[in-house]
Scaffold this active site. Sequence first.
Site, PDB file in Angstrom:
ATOM      1  N   GLY A  50       0.790  -1.289  -0.113  1.00 30.74           N
ATOM      2  CA  GLY A  50       0.147  -0.139  -0.151  1.00 30.74           C
ATOM      3  C   GLY A  50       0.987   1.321  -0.162  1.00 30.74           C
TER       4      GLY A  50
ATOM      5  N   GLN B  52       3.103   9.996   1.260  1.00 32.54           N
ATOM      6  CA  GLN B  52       4.523   9.249   1.168  1.00 32.54           C
ATOM      7  C   GLN B  52       5.213   9.634  -0.145  1.00 32.54           C
ATOM      8  OE1 GLN B  52       2.506   5.356   2.273  1.00 32.54           O
ATOM      9  NE2 GLN B  52       4.613   5.147   2.970  1.00 32.54           N
TER      10      GLN B  52
ATOM     11  N   CYS C 297       6.314  -0.312   7.055  1.00 26.75           N
ATOM     12  CA  CYS C 297       5.896   0.867   6.280  1.00 26.75           C
ATOM     13  C   CYS C 297       6.843   1.374   5.323  1.00 26.75           C
ATOM     14  CB  CYS C 297       5.466   2.016   7.308  1.00 26.75           C
ATOM     15  SG  CYS C 297       5.193   3.733   6.753  1.00 26.75           S
ATOM     16  N   LEU C 298       6.476   1.679   3.916  1.00 25.71           N
ATOM     17  CA  LEU C 298       7.473   1.993   3.229  1.00 25.71           C
ATOM     18  C   LEU C 298       8.356   3.334   3.609  1.00 25.71           C
ATOM     19  CD1 LEU C 298       5.684   1.100  -0.145  1.00 25.71           C
ATOM     20  CD2 LEU C 298       7.562   0.199   0.800  1.00 25.71           C
TER      21      LEU C 298
ATOM     22  N   HIS D 277      -3.989   1.321   7.664  1.00 26.11           N
ATOM     23  CA  HIS D 277      -2.502   1.870   7.624  1.00 26.11           C
ATOM     24  C   HIS D 277      -2.688   3.253   6.771  1.00 26.11           C
ATOM     25  CE1 HIS D 277       1.931   1.439   7.956  1.00 26.11           C
ATOM     26  NE2 HIS D 277       1.859   2.174   6.732  1.00 26.11           N
ATOM     27  N   GLU D 278      -3.095   2.938   5.534  1.00 24.56           N
ATOM     28  CA  GLU D 278      -3.026   4.077   4.720  1.00 24.56           C
ATOM     29  C   GLU D 278      -4.010   5.270   5.069  1.00 24.56           C
ATOM     30  OE1 GLU D 278      -0.678   3.660   2.855  1.00 24.56           O
ATOM     31  OE2 GLU D 278      -0.394   1.438   3.148  1.00 24.56           O
TER      32      GLU D 278
ATOM     33  N   HIS E 255      -2.198   7.357   7.335  1.00 27.59           N
ATOM     34  CA  HIS E 255      -1.305   8.310   6.728  1.00 27.59           C
ATOM     35  C   HIS E 255      -1.727   9.459   6.146  1.00 27.59           C
ATOM     36  CE1 HIS E 255       2.841   6.261   6.138  1.00 27.59           C
ATOM     37  NE2 HIS E 255       2.009   5.249   5.707  1.00 27.59           N
TER      38      HIS E 255
HETATM   39 ZN   LIG Z   1       2.842   3.243   5.704  1.00 30.90          ZN
END
Ligand SMILES: [Zn+2]
Length: 182
Positions: free
Chosen positions: A46, A51, A89-90, A131-132, A135
Amino acid sequence: MAIQPIRLFGDPVLRTPAEPVVDFDKELRKLVKDLTDTMMDAPGAGLAAPQIGVGLRVFTYYVDEQLGHLINPDLDLSDELDEEGEEGCLSFPGLAFPTPRAIRAVAKGFDMHGEPITLEGTDLMARCFQHETDHLDGVLFIDRMDAKQRKLAMKAVREAEWSGLSAPAVKLSPHATHGRAL
Ligand SMILES: [Zn+2]
């Protein structure tokens, strides 16, 4: 392909609540494409617009071979929690920690053409939606951990090789997240 640099923890954009999308135009479709390309390249499960430095309420997901996106999401969560599931998480490359999340989520929002859509997810898909959407509110997975787990996570963050590098030029490792980072 329009792969964008992924912002890392420490970049203020990750703590800034994103604005609702108002114009479902060509720019928005390009943003969805950039998010999709960047997520697939990472690879990740995701990716949310902040991000890649864009303050709009848009995210993409790729879970269980289902690829999609959601705009202006609104979540309805189950009371039942998965306390132990590992989450990455990226924006925290190479790190994953147990993070409590609702097991099921219904996500309402819009597609890039402005059509209303409702998505239902369990387990990793539900985790991804939560999670998204976090963000988009400037909330990160470390905020969802209990105090003890957060302390462990922050120690790992401080020791990570990317720690303190908030510049968008940093390319993350494609290996360590096992394709599960968000
Ligand atoms: Zn993340």
